[in-house]
Design a protein around this motif. Sequence first.
Motif, PDB file in Angstrom:
ATOM      1  N   GLY A   1     -86.376  26.624  15.535  1.00  0.00           N
ATOM      2  CA  GLY A   1     -85.889  27.913  16.016  1.00  0.00           C
ATOM      3  C   GLY A   1     -84.376  27.916  16.157  1.00  0.00           C
ATOM      4  O   GLY A   1     -83.670  27.093  15.559  1.00  0.00           O
ATOM      5  N   SER A   2     -83.889  28.830  16.991  1.00  0.00           N
ATOM      6  CA  SER A   2     -82.444  28.987  17.129  1.00  0.00           C
ATOM      7  C   SER A   2     -81.792  27.716  17.687  1.00  0.00           C
ATOM      8  O   SER A   2     -80.639  27.429  17.379  1.00  0.00           O
ATOM      9  N   TYR A   3     -82.541  26.953  18.485  1.00  0.00           N
ATOM     10  CA  TYR A   3     -81.976  25.708  19.021  1.00  0.00           C
ATOM     11  C   TYR A   3     -81.519  24.798  17.885  1.00  0.00           C
ATOM     12  O   TYR A   3     -80.388  24.310  17.875  1.00  0.00           O
TER      13      TYR A   3
ATOM     14  N   THR B   1     -77.994  28.581  16.995  1.00  0.00           N
ATOM     15  CA  THR B   1     -77.769  30.009  17.286  1.00  0.00           C
ATOM     16  C   THR B   1     -78.422  30.380  18.616  1.00  0.00           C
ATOM     17  O   THR B   1     -78.541  31.567  18.919  1.00  0.00           O
ATOM     18  N   LYS B   2     -78.850  29.386  19.380  1.00  0.00           N
ATOM     19  CA  LYS B   2     -79.399  29.690  20.706  1.00  0.00           C
ATOM     20  C   LYS B   2     -78.258  29.867  21.682  1.00  0.00           C
ATOM     21  O   LYS B   2     -77.250  29.188  21.600  1.00  0.00           O
ATOM     22  N   THR B   3     -78.455  30.812  22.601  1.00  0.00           N
ATOM     23  CA  THR B   3     -77.431  31.028  23.612  1.00  0.00           C
ATOM     24  C   THR B   3     -77.798  30.236  24.875  1.00  0.00           C
ATOM     25  O   THR B   3     -78.755  29.472  24.889  1.00  0.00           O
TER      26      THR B   3
ATOM     27  N   LYS C   1     -83.125  28.349  27.185  1.00  0.00           N
ATOM     28  CA  LYS C   1     -84.493  28.725  27.552  1.00  0.00           C
ATOM     29  C   LYS C   1     -85.331  28.812  26.287  1.00  0.00           C
ATOM     30  O   LYS C   1     -84.804  29.158  25.235  1.00  0.00           O
ATOM     31  N   ASP C   2     -86.620  28.581  26.433  1.00  0.00           N
ATOM     32  CA  ASP C   2     -87.567  28.835  25.327  1.00  0.00           C
ATOM     33  C   ASP C   2     -87.178  28.114  24.034  1.00  0.00           C
ATOM     34  O   ASP C   2     -87.202  28.702  22.947  1.00  0.00           O
ATOM     35  N   ILE C   3     -86.817  26.868  24.152  1.00  0.00           N
ATOM     36  CA  ILE C   3     -86.534  26.069  22.949  1.00  0.00           C
ATOM     37  C   ILE C   3     -87.846  25.849  22.198  1.00  0.00           C
ATOM     38  O   ILE C   3     -88.846  25.426  22.790  1.00  0.00           O
ATOM     39  N   ASP C   4     -87.844  26.172  20.906  1.00  0.00           N
ATOM     40  CA  ASP C   4     -89.088  26.091  20.128  1.00  0.00           C
ATOM     41  C   ASP C   4     -89.370  24.663  19.675  1.00  0.00           C
ATOM     42  O   ASP C   4     -88.494  23.997  19.117  1.00  0.00           O
ATOM     43  N   ILE C   5     -90.595  24.225  19.918  1.00  0.00           N
ATOM     44  CA  ILE C   5     -91.051  22.938  19.373  1.00  0.00           C
ATOM     45  C   ILE C   5     -92.330  23.190  18.576  1.00  0.00           C
ATOM     46  O   ILE C   5     -93.310  23.716  19.116  1.00  0.00           O
TER      47      ILE C   5
HETATM   48 MG   LIG Z   1     -86.789  30.546  20.042  1.00  0.00          MG
END
Ligand SMILES: [Mg+2]
Length: 299
Positions: free
Chosen positions: A49-51, A55-57, A61-65
């Motif tokens: 994901g964005s992580y 591109t994660k802010t 929060k909500d780091i995709d695994i």
């Molecule tokens: Mg995400």
Amino acid sequence: MLTVDEAFRKFKSRLELNDKEQKNASARQTEVRDYLVTKFAIDRSFLTGSYARHTKTKPLKDIDIFFVLKESEKHYRSKAPSVVIGAFYDALVEKYGKDAVRKQSRSVNVDFGVVIDADDNTDYRVVSVDVVPAFAAGDDYEIPDDDTGKWIKTNPEIHASKATAAHQAFSNEWKGLVRMVKYWNSNARHGEKPVKPSFLIEVMALQCLYGDWQGRFDYEIQGFLSTLADRIFDEWPDPAGLGPAISNGMDAARKQRARDLLMAASRDATIAIDHARCGRNGEAVKAWRALFGPKFPLS
Ligand SMILES: [Mg+2]
Ligand SMILES: Nc1ncnc2c1ncn2[C@@H]1O[C@H](COP(=O)(O)OP(=O)(O)OP(=O)(O)O)[C@@H](O)[C@H]1O
């Protein structure tokens, strides 16, 4: 007092992932994986994901695994998405407790109870992760989607390579600008996220943030907000051409609300630019801080 450019540079670096945060994210991934392998036949897992694309802010929060399941779990694939989500939910509740675990349409969210302070700092800790059950499907993956009641295809590598290409084409400023606007979007001041999902901001940026970087953060942000407002009613397909349209996350009323808030933010940006143009530097920095929130520095 900082100049507007200095303030933006500091803001940008505050939204960058640092080593401590990456260590904590890896540790959380290992922890969740070491537990889930006792419950499911898992082939491998990875942060995505964005992580993974940077591109994660923040706060994180909500780091995709992704948890790629083995062939022996394939029975889930022929069942409704809610079944595998339910099974992961039950397993995670056993470890983390009911209050920390939440079902979502494509994942199960695990909250680690990290405190977010008034400046949006978390002492470099990850607030929560999204546990995504997945099956490999050639070069792609299939993941459950309880919104449509179907399994959908996705390909994180394609999303990552598009983001990298956009970043390089924009003098390596693209990801920073995406993180800034996602920070604006996640700010609690709105009461809700204007743009949902926030991945839509990144998808729109693939088309809305291009051309040559002009060297001015304030102009780029103002223009980007205004273009987002203009084009929020457009249809935005999955950039990999696999999953449902990214713009399906909002109904017409929600899109209208997003447009109103984006237009207001774009007007606020114009006012901030005007302050700086007239030599009112302090006012300009304050205006940007009011627009973005506490991670935009005043000094
Ligand atoms: Mg995400
Ligand atoms: N409709 C879709 N079709 C296919 N893949 C998708 C779709 N929506 C999201 N994805 C993929 O799943 C990933 C995780 O989705 P998510 O909504 O968490 O977005 P994100 O990019 O991680 O943004 P955020 O910073 O909000 O977490 C995305 O980064 C993208 O690679």
